[in-house]
Scaffold this active site. Structure first.
Site, PDB file in Angstrom:
ATOM      1  N   GLU A  38      14.737  49.871  -5.663  1.00 56.52           N
ATOM      2  CA  GLU A  38      14.233  50.646  -4.524  1.00 56.52           C
ATOM      3  C   GLU A  38      14.894  52.017  -4.439  1.00 56.52           C
ATOM      4  O   GLU A  38      16.033  52.161  -4.000  1.00 56.52           O
ATOM      5  CB  GLU A  38      14.458  49.879  -3.214  1.00 56.52           C
ATOM      6  N   GLU A  79      14.853  49.247   6.094  1.00 52.56           N
ATOM      7  CA  GLU A  79      14.443  49.580   4.725  1.00 52.56           C
ATOM      8  C   GLU A  79      14.395  48.333   3.846  1.00 52.56           C
ATOM      9  O   GLU A  79      13.465  48.159   3.051  1.00 52.56           O
ATOM     10  CB  GLU A  79      15.382  50.620   4.119  1.00 52.56           C
ATOM     11  N   GLU A  86       6.843  45.063   0.872  1.00 49.51           N
ATOM     12  CA  GLU A  86       6.157  45.666  -0.272  1.00 49.51           C
ATOM     13  C   GLU A  86       6.194  44.746  -1.490  1.00 49.51           C
ATOM     14  O   GLU A  86       5.198  44.618  -2.210  1.00 49.51           O
ATOM     15  CB  GLU A  86       6.789  47.016  -0.608  1.00 49.51           C
TER      16      GLU A  86
END
Length: 136
Positions: A38, A79, A86
């Site tokens: 990420e 996050e 995702e």
């Protein structure tokens, strides 16, 4: 009514110290995966870690330092959750789908709100300190 133990996931955690050790291991694996995969998480860490160190050394009441650090940790939490959303969406299908877009966009909106909260908190707490510094 008795519970059927076979209906529980084989991945469900154990109890006691073994559960705590497993949870810590899974958390470390999660941090490693976020770092590896990420880019946004790495970018945020590049800002969050120095900002946390700064917050700890500013001449502020402890509760203000806590607020400055807490909003940064909150940003990282959101996050990580966004990254998890995702990843699950991509795991289900890489095809473009309106519901996949909504899930990813909503996760992104959550990160944006966490960023706004962090920025507002830092501004509100540091503005009086900056004014005092520059008027002295």
């Amino acid at each position: 009514m008795t519970e059927n133990k076979t209906s529980f996931s084989e991945f469900k955690s154990k109890s006691g110290l073994k559960r705590i050790m497993s949870a810590a291991s899974y958390s470390m694996q999660g941090f490693k995966a976020a770092w590896r995969n990420e880019h946004a998480f790495r970018q945020e860490l590049a800002v969050v870690v120095p900002a946390m160190l700064l917050a700890l050394f500013l001449p502020l009441p402890a509760v203000h330092r806590l607020a400055l650090v807490a909003v940064l940790i909150n940003l990282l939490i959101v996050e990580l959750l966004n990254s998890a959303i995702e990843t699950v969406v991509d795991r289900i299908s890489l095809e473009r789908h309106p519901l996949s877009k909504v899930a990813k966009d909503v996760g992104s909106a959550a990160v944006f709100l966490a960023l706004l909260l962090a920025a507002a908190t830092w501004i509100v707490i540091l503005l009086p300190l900056a004014r005092a510094f520059f008027t002295a």
